[in-house]
Enzyme design. Structure first.
Site, PDB file in Angstrom:
ATOM      1  N   ASP A 193       1.960  -4.722   6.124  1.00 55.94           N
ATOM      2  CA  ASP A 193       0.714  -3.993   5.941  1.00 55.94           C
ATOM      3  C   ASP A 193      -0.193  -4.230   7.144  1.00 55.94           C
ATOM      4  O   ASP A 193      -0.159  -5.301   7.765  1.00 55.94           O
ATOM      5  CB  ASP A 193      -0.009  -4.469   4.675  1.00 55.94           C
ATOM      6  CG  ASP A 193       0.772  -4.162   3.412  1.00 55.94           C
ATOM      7  OD1 ASP A 193       1.631  -3.269   3.457  1.00 55.94           O
ATOM      8  OD2 ASP A 193       0.504  -4.827   2.394  1.00 55.94           O
ATOM      9  N   SER A 194      -1.029  -3.269   7.442  1.00 60.88           N
ATOM     10  CA  SER A 194      -1.922  -3.382   8.591  1.00 60.88           C
ATOM     11  C   SER A 194      -2.758  -4.669   8.579  1.00 60.88           C
ATOM     12  O   SER A 194      -2.835  -5.356   9.602  1.00 60.88           O
ATOM     13  CB  SER A 194      -2.843  -2.155   8.658  1.00 60.88           C
ATOM     14  OG  SER A 194      -3.805  -2.304   9.664  1.00 60.88           O
TER      15      SER A 194
END
Length: 305
Positions: free
Chosen positions: A136-137
């Protein structure tokens, strides 16, 4: 257009079959229907030199070619990454928090890989290294990149077979004791997370903070963040699944992939790569512990960080 990595001519007497069902049976670089559909959607599958859709029916004499995606020099993101391991087949790099793994944006880990890694000299070398999984970012940590087509296929199969072991570190809100396993469906699919408490401190803001080791045994989207929030122990700083009013505005999510183990695609031995926790983990927990101690009269004086 990318370079041709494999080609195949449909033999005589082949019955009508959809392209998406046909190619994964004849190309070892597309080991599943899912991978075949993705390649077709990315226009990596050509029939007689023309990209075709998943509903195209192959016929005898069709020349089917698989091409690799190519990152042009103008799409290389010149951002320095930390490289933990690299050889002619693969690399393991550290993704900083806030950087997307891949996608339509320019500033991604995938576009930064050619700036940090050398190209493979193998016959099936990819035009540019590619990440074979994603984080995930807001999550930092280790990501494997493939430099060869065969490496990408081998690693993809290891991930599908749940042979890749990953360990995360997280700071969560609440007092977690010992170790255990979290079972819980995510989007209607079974999901399993193992955990172990590493350290616990008192906190004026959050009552308790616990540093956890986490081992996801399945790979569902946002699995760790959803599982911990569902158990009542949201990850510190998580804007999606955290506790309203306790999300830190400027420090990001306290979640990082710190260890990964897998079988090397060519050398076949097990490769284990580890990295230390992000510095902010210990810094924040130590500061919260000092504040609690001062407020409780255990320590009267002490510098703030």
């Amino acid at each position: 257009m990318g370079s041709i990595v494999q080609r195949h001519t449909v033999p005589e007497h082949t019955g009508p079959v959809r392209l998406s069902d046909y190619v994964h049976n004849v190309f070892d670089v597309l080991p599943s229907r899912k991978s075949a559909r993705k390649a077709i959607e990315k226009r990596m599958v050509l029939v007689d030199g023309v990209p075709r859709g998943t509903g195209y029916f192959v016929k005898p004499g069709d020349l089917i070619e698989i091409i690799s995606n190519e990152i042009s020099p103008s799409r290389i993101y010149e951002r320095t990454l930390r490289v933990l391991y690299e050889d002619d087949s693969i690399a393991v790099v550290y993704k900083p928090p806030g950087l997307r793994t891949n996608g339509n944006q320019f500033k991604t880990l995938e576009h930064a890989l050619p700036y940090n890694l050398y190209l493979s000299g193998a016959i099936d070398a990819l035009p540019a290294p590619v990440p074979v999984h994603r984080l995930d970012s807001p999550t930092s940590g280790l990501v494997i990149a493939a430099k060869r087509l065969s490496s990408a296929v081998s690693l993809g199969r290891q991930f599908q077979g749940r042979e890749v072991l990953k360990r995360y570190r997280a700071v969560v809100i609440g007092a977690v004791e010992g170790n255990g396993v979290i079972h819980g469906d995510i989007d209607g699919r079974d999901a399993v997370t193992m955990y172990r408490a590493v350290r616990q401190v008192r906190s004026l803001r959050n009552s308790y903070l616990t540093l956890l080791d986490l081992w996801p045994r399945t790979g569902r989207q946002h699995q760790l963040r959803k599982h911990l929030s569902g158990e009542g122990y949201p990850i510190l700083g998580d804007p999606l699944y955290g506790t309203e009013g306790l999300v830190l505005k400027s420090k990001g999510v306290f979640l990082s992939a710190v260890e990964i183990s897998f079988r090397h695609p060519e050398k076949k031995w097990i490769l284990n790569v580890r990295v230390e926790d992000p510095e902010k983990f210990a810094t924040y927990m130590n500061r919260e512990e000092r504040r609690w101690n001062r407020n409780s009269g255990i320590v009267k004086n002490g510098p703030e960080e």
